[in-house]
Design an enzyme around this catalytic site. Sequence first.
Site, mmCIF file in Angstrom:
data_model
loop_
_atom_site.group_PDB
_atom_site.id
_atom_site.type_symbol
_atom_site.label_atom_id
_atom_site.label_comp_id
_atom_site.label_asym_id
_atom_site.label_seq_id
_atom_site.Cartn_x
_atom_site.Cartn_y
_atom_site.Cartn_z
ATOM 1 C CB ALA A 108 64.659 73.177 66.236
ATOM 2 N N GLY A 109 61.392 72.705 66.594
ATOM 3 C CA GLY A 109 60.488 72.669 67.773
ATOM 4 C C GLY A 109 59.062 73.148 67.411
ATOM 5 N N GLY B 168 61.937 68.142 66.761
ATOM 6 C CA GLY B 168 60.981 67.175 66.931
ATOM 7 C C GLY B 168 60.040 67.226 67.734
ATOM 8 C CG ASN C 258 62.612 67.732 58.283
ATOM 9 O OD1 ASN C 258 61.748 67.055 57.909
ATOM 10 N ND2 ASN C 258 63.795 67.564 57.901
ATOM 11 C CB THR C 259 59.744 66.835 62.985
ATOM 12 O OG1 THR C 259 61.344 66.613 62.944
ATOM 13 C CG2 THR C 259 59.089 65.594 63.581
ATOM 14 C CE LYS D 90 69.813 73.608 61.006
ATOM 15 N NZ LYS D 90 68.786 72.570 60.953
#
Lengths: 263, 263, 263, 263
Positions: C192-193, C166, C214-215, C105
């Site tokens: 993301a997001g 995040g 992830n987050t 990635k």
Amino acid sequence: MHEAFYRVPPLVIGGRTLRSRLFLGTGRFPSPAVMLQALEASGAEVVTFAVRRVNLDETADDSVLQHLEGRDLIYLPNTSGASSATEAVRIAKLARAAGLGDWVKVEISADPRTLLPDPIETLKATAMLAEAGFTVLPYTSDDPVLCRRLAEAGAAAVMPGGSPIGTGLGILNPYNLRLIAEEANVPVIVDAGLGSAADAAQAIELGASGILVNTPVAKALDPVAMARAMALAVEAGALSRAAGRIPKRLYATASSDPDGVLE
Amino acid sequence: MHEAFYRVPPLVIGGRTLRSRLFLGTGRFPSPAVMLQALEASGAEVVTFAVRRVNLDETADDSVLQHLEGRDLIYLPNTSGASSATEAVRIAKLARAAGLGDWVKVEISADPRTLLPDPIETLKATAMLAEAGFTVLPYTSDDPVLCRRLAEAGAAAVMPGGSPIGTGLGILNPYNLRLIAEEANVPVIVDAGLGSAADAAQAIELGASGILVNTPVAKALDPVAMARAMALAVEAGALSRAAGRIPKRLYATASSDPDGVLE
Amino acid sequence: MHEAFYRVPPLVIGGRTLRSRLFLGTGRFPSPAVMLQALEASGAEVVTFAVRRVNLDETADDSVLQHLEGRDLIYLPNTSGASSATEAVRIAKLARAAGLGDWVKVEISADPRTLLPDPIETLKATAMLAEAGFTVLPYTSDDPVLCRRLAEAGAAAVMPGGSPIGTGLGILNPYNLRLIAEEANVPVIVDAGLGSAADAAQAIELGASGILVNTPVAKALDPVAMARAMALAVEAGALSRAAGRIPKRLYATASSDPDGVLE
Amino acid sequence: MHEAFYRVPPLVIGGRTLRSRLFLGTGRFPSPAVMLQALEASGAEVVTFAVRRVNLDETADDSVLQHLEGRDLIYLPNTSGASSATEAVRIAKLARAAGLGDWVKVEISADPRTLLPDPIETLKATAMLAEAGFTVLPYTSDDPVLCRRLAEAGAAAVMPGGSPIGTGLGILNPYNLRLIAEEANVPVIVDAGLGSAADAAQAIELGASGILVNTPVAKALDPVAMARAMALAVEAGALSRAAGRIPKRLYATASSDPDGVLE
């Protein structure tokens, strides 16, 4: 001046043609002097204030009213603090008896946290006050059927909130506001929740005939500048609506035709 | 006049202080006469047009340019139709050689359906034209890092789209626009996608220094009224931003203090 | 089981048919044990981790990798921390040399505050790594033209962000994501997001083939429950998309015909 | 199984613990057979149908009811077609007398175009039917104060619309739904307007205890697949909510710590 400027229909409430679509609340300003400057900058003709905050025994000495006297204004005393139709009617009658005119904004809150209006008591108070000869402008939720019921009960205009008082969240449900405006046979004045000039313009473009603002002006860093910004935005929104905006479409259309003269 | 009106910082691009934050495109109007009336109503100082649509050999006779001559305007010829940096640079140089000035809007489309700009070729063309002494305003996506790269490459201003050209969808990603404006060390001019006065006010409130509109004015039912509405909205937005809006909050704050004098 | 369940097309990247549309990041979990439980609950087959956080000299002893060994997983090491194509390529090659496979990635951040990807360097790195035989998945902005350029440069899938890493702001620009997915000839993985299950379902309904989180999992109060919620949401979104949703319309249609048998 | 799965509180209405948060309407399906398959795929326990469409004289022969018999279902007959409290109460009593149970969905429409509920008549009917021993679930606008009044009048749950029936516009005002759910002391079931799985998950994440869908399932290209998608989405939303999502924040936080072991 171009003819289009005359196509924006005038705002008429209770038989009076108003010169401004911007209604101003008088609470929470840093000082009466700033309030007056903001009022001037706003061009507002209709001003609202809480009856319970006014010295009804001697309105000529009242800290707010004494500054408004002598100006060409329409008073729109509101019943904030009332929690039932009975209370609201009593407050309205006290105001009228004290010489504050026969316009009244019905404001019956059901919740101290959100100050959202109580639909049932608001409808009752509207009917009672219309019956008693008042020009009634109820603050209401954006429930389209409730707004229709309020008009049927004699409201001279309906005042749906964009979002809860003082939040500055703008118009949470543009769909409902558009629907209310489409169906209304009385003017729609968006009351509560607007935060900035863009919100004001959007309200008018969606079909509102006017807006009432207080906190976003009084609590802006520069209330006078914000009052003027709101006035310009309302004018921009009305003209934009009258001008007939382009439809939204999913894909581009070239501003210039794809085939040109170069090459 | 109140001091706040002077707190709105002037818009300076390429060393020139502009008297209006509204840039107008000249394409797609019903007629040159309507275009000129709209231009008047808009107060725009910067006008854009596609170089490929202009008769570069005899600009004095060109159907668009002949009407603009003699006015105090800044020409912003654009490279629409170009699909590479090389093409865009060639178009810009032809325009300059024909006496259209040294401002240029880089417009390099990669897709006939959306006319969205090509980030790579746009960045290349911007660097080449800045190097060649142009005042370069690239039309770009709202990618915040790309906007920064464009400024580093010499763009005099960056022109992120609110949404694809001609769609009237407004600002699809207010977050990105705000971020671009926060970080930019050149003016941000929102180009493309705006539909109405409310969109224009919102763009400026989010931090844009100006907007460029064409289709929403030219294709409105009444282009002249819409031009004026856009001008008012841009002014409203700038004043609203300078006035310092209230923060958004989740719950109400009463416009009047909860304890009052009534009762 | 109903035929429809088979109409959801499988997700194929770099020649491999994946059994899950949910990719999981391994950072920021309270402990390796919770990470493993969440991985189990998620059903994820592709896991990502920052190469710079891994002990490349002794991957068998690495605090993250030692727990992943022996499972049927695809490693997607990422180049986070890189700020140029050169750095990213170097990181990718180190990872491959350490036996972490040939998927990578590309993550090249340009701003420590937003960690938004650099479009120019990302495109360069993608081309270089594809050339070097990697299966390249670049993290990118949601610029539709950039996504197309990445695919042309050899990306095996493109990974536009919904919003900055995040933030949990979800998909800031659904229009762009839909456009990217419509036009892409490689799978689109939203990276993301995303903040919650609803965001995950929305991403897939808009046309994404998968998501990477992830987050929102690692930092949820209960990471394991959130991992499972994300897995269900991705499945729900894929099925909802395959089922062919009703079009949006402005006004009601009665669920029951207006004329009925009662009365 | 992980403990978190047990933290989702069960949905209890009128003293009954329900095994599914998804309520299904039975109208508008292509055929009874497809309706039954969708019902199966949905896992729904509560089914709704318009009383006026049912043959109350011989329910065993009714075209809809004959298929539902023998299954472990809760009937939620609705009063659609009623335009007053009196009519709604009469319909509810006919249904109960015909053996359809004592649950009733109050549905009193005021407008054939939007089918939006009448707040005043809905509140009246709710009070009358609760008094008469029914388990009352009123379809209502998303006016938070009205929802509270309905609960006070004896509603066993409140059913605010996300948007008008059949529009598929989703949740027009997430703020209001969240507020209603925060304040409610009865379950909140979002009824009307949902279009896809993502809408369903969002409703639950905002605090709804369940959803009722009809058109988005019955009129999907594949109703059975959409029924299953909705079931998964509701489960995903409930688990996501129980898992405690990350807060939204304006800027990034790195998934990996900024300082790593590489280099």
